[in-house]
Design a protein around this motif. Structure first.
Motif: not given
Length: 585
Positions: A128-134, A331-336, A342-345
């Motif tokens: 969800d929310n690709p804007d946040q991912r990018i 925090e880093w692991r949650s970002v990963i 996102f990549e899988m989606s």
């Protein structure tokens, strides 16, 4: 261990492509420089540890000349340390922005490639929310990967360097208990090791839940922000429906999830901070307590004792890297995890278009669009529309009718190549230019002239031609505002937006123009004038319309209808429309 190896594999998959990209030499060079400076800082710390021994021994021996000499040595070490630290930070930030730029371009390219962004929504994937991912996640990944990676490297090198020093000091200051020396080779090293292992184990036990809590916090924050944006984008409809109270309740409910999860983070962080702060404070005095008996027994000098405390602290800090960095690691692991999702989606959505069964889009040597054994399905596999041996000829005017929800718009999406769910084939004439105009056209925020000619680039169509076209579609008041920037989907009525959409079609002169109720918000006389304008300006273009008004029959040479047969709607070959001669009138 399995989770660690899986996480590192994901990190490698995300990080490695940059260092093999077109920017690889700059990236590798900056990384090498940053690593070299990190190692230089460790070397300076080793020299400072040795300096401490000499400095405090000079104080203990009242040696003024030696004391002054050590002051000058310290100033040289301090100046070098500051210079290295400043340029390490500068080059680190330079590497961060280059890496982030490449990774952002990469993700934008994957997300916006071949309608992948649209298919991700259709599939309802977890990203969800690709804007946040990018934006946020890419920034955090780059920054935290470098910070934690360099921190781990520094800890390893520091450990290797200071273990040697601490081992040697263990021989000078043996374990002294009640006047008896107990020889334990490297006992100071073993004390630091046991202290760090216990601290790391307890830290992980206390702080492990933070990984999932941080992941959920980012998700709740993004969901709350997304719904705020939806309210802003649909403010007119909300105001008309007096829906402010409902929206406030919905937003507060979503913000409640943010607050609830934050309280859980607070509680867990309080426990973790209480332990890590206690652990760090105890580490300050612990080495001196261990070595004090040997000092008071006059087995070592003050300089040896001070160096022991410094070296023990360095070894303990290196061994306790995971203790001090645990929150950052969580925090880093949650970002990963979010970037991995996102990549899988993106990969799953991109594969949908090529993984069978799927609707095939093939170039054709002919001049007609052909539908052969076509079955359009919903994403869950439920059949929706069927069509076979249906051709749309050049310069033809076709009206598609059928009940609401029958799949007319979805059929257009399949022809456009963005709806892969189904079977069969759609033949598109090679090099033919297709344009789809939906009921609510899209206009990017920016100058009006650029919004009208979208997706063409700025300056691709002369301003004079744009002004002429706006006058032709009945929008003279906008013809002189081409350089004015605005949010046109918000400031213009839907009828005005539809006029601009038709102006876009006239400017791009497509070979095949598909109108999905693209004039439904206009009154019938205005709609008739615009259809006559299309016939006049685009005589060689094929126009296929979806509409419910009977007045549209006059502007089309053939009507095809979706008729329900069993669980699906079948698109028939169609018959000539009534009042055909008026199509060119």
């Amino acid at each position: 261990m399995k989770n660690i190896s899986a996480t590192l594999a994901i990190v490698w998959r995300i990080a490695a492509p940059y260092f093999r990209s077109e920017d690889k030499w700059a990236g590798r060079g900056l990384l090498a420089a940053v690593i070299a400076m990190e190692l230089a800082l460790v070397a300076i710390n080793v020299l400072v540890s040795q300096w401490q021994n000499r400095f405090f021994s000079a104080i203990q021996g009242y040696e003024l000349d030696r004391f002054v000499r050590e002051i000058w040595i310290f100033l040289g070490l301090a100046f070098t340390f500051v210079a290295m630290a400043v340029y390490k930070l500068y080059l680190n930030q330079w590497l961060q922005i280059r890496w982030r730029r490449w990774l952002t371009q990469h993700y934008l390219g994957e997300w916006l490639n071949g309608s992948t962004h649209y298919r991700m929504q259709l599939k309802g994937d977890a990203a969800d929310n690709p804007d946040q991912r990018i934006t946020e996640d890419v920034k955090s990944f780059v920054e935290q990967t470098l910070t934690l990676g360099l921190g781990l490297l520094s800890s390893i090198v520091t450990l290797a360097s200071f273990v040697v020093i601490l081992w040697g000091l263990s021989d000078k200051a043996p374990l002294h208990i009640y006047g008896t020396d107990i020889v334990v080779p490297g006992f100071l090293v073993w004390c630091a090791l046991v202290y760090a292992i216990l601290g790391t184990a307890l830290t992980h036990w206390i702080g492990a839940p933070l990984i999932n809590l941080n992941f959920e916090q980012q998700r709740y924050e993004a969901d709350f922000r997304f719904n705020l944006i939806r309210v802003r984008e649909n403010s007119e409809q909300i105001a008309l429906l007096k829906g402010e109270s409902a929206e406030r309740g919905n937003l507060l409910q979503r913000f409640g999830f943010v607050i609830g999860n934050w309280y859980a983070i607070m509680s867990r962080t309080k426990r973790l901070t209480a332990f890590t702060a206690s652990y760090s404070q105890a580490a300050v005095i612990f080495p001196y307590v261990v070595v004090a008996p040997a000092y008071f027994a006059k087995r070592i000098q003050l300089g040896d004792m001070m160096q022991t405390g410094s070296a023990f602290g360095s070894v303990q800090d290196a061994l306790s890297f995971f203790v001090s960095a645990y929150r950052s690691l969580a925090e880093w692991r949650s970002v990963i995890a979010r970037l991995d999702g996102f990549e899988m989606s993106v990969g799953s959505a991109a594969a949908t278009a090529v993984r069978g069964p799927a609707i095939g889009i093939a170039p054709s040597d002919g001049k007609a669009i052909g539908l052969d054994q076509l079955l359009v399905e919903l994403p869950n596999g439920e059949p929706l529309v069927a069509a076979n041996a249906l051709a749309i000829q050049p310069a033809e005017r076709v009206l598609v009718t059928g009940p609401s929800g029958a799949g007319k718009s979805t059929l257009f999406r399949a022809i456009a190549g963005i709806w892969p769910f189904g079977t069969g084939a759609i033949a598109i004439p090679e090099k033919a230019k297709l344009m789809m105009l939906p009921q609510r056209p899209y206009f990017p925020i920016g100058p009006l002239g650029d919004a009208v000619i979208y997706p063409a680039e700025h300056g691709a169509i002369a301003s004079e031609r744009i002004e002429e076209t706006l006058n032709a579609v009945g929008m003279p008041r906008l013809a002189k505002r081409l350089d004015e920037s605005g949010h046109w989907n918000r400031t213009l009525s839907l009828g005005e937006q539809q006029r601009l959409g038709l102006a876009r079609a006239l400017l791009h002169t497509p070979d095949y123009l598909f109108l999905d109720e693209a004039t439904a918000s206009l009154d019938e006389p205005s709609e008739a004038r615009l259809y006559r304008l299309l016939a006049e300006k685009l005589p060689q273009s094929t126009i296929v319309s979806i509409g419910h008004r009977s007045t549209l029959d006059a502007f089309h040479t053939r009507k095809v209808a979706l008729v329900k047969e069993g669980a699906i709607h079948v698109l028939g070959g169609g018959a000539p429309a009534e009042n055909e001669p008026s199509a060119a009138g």
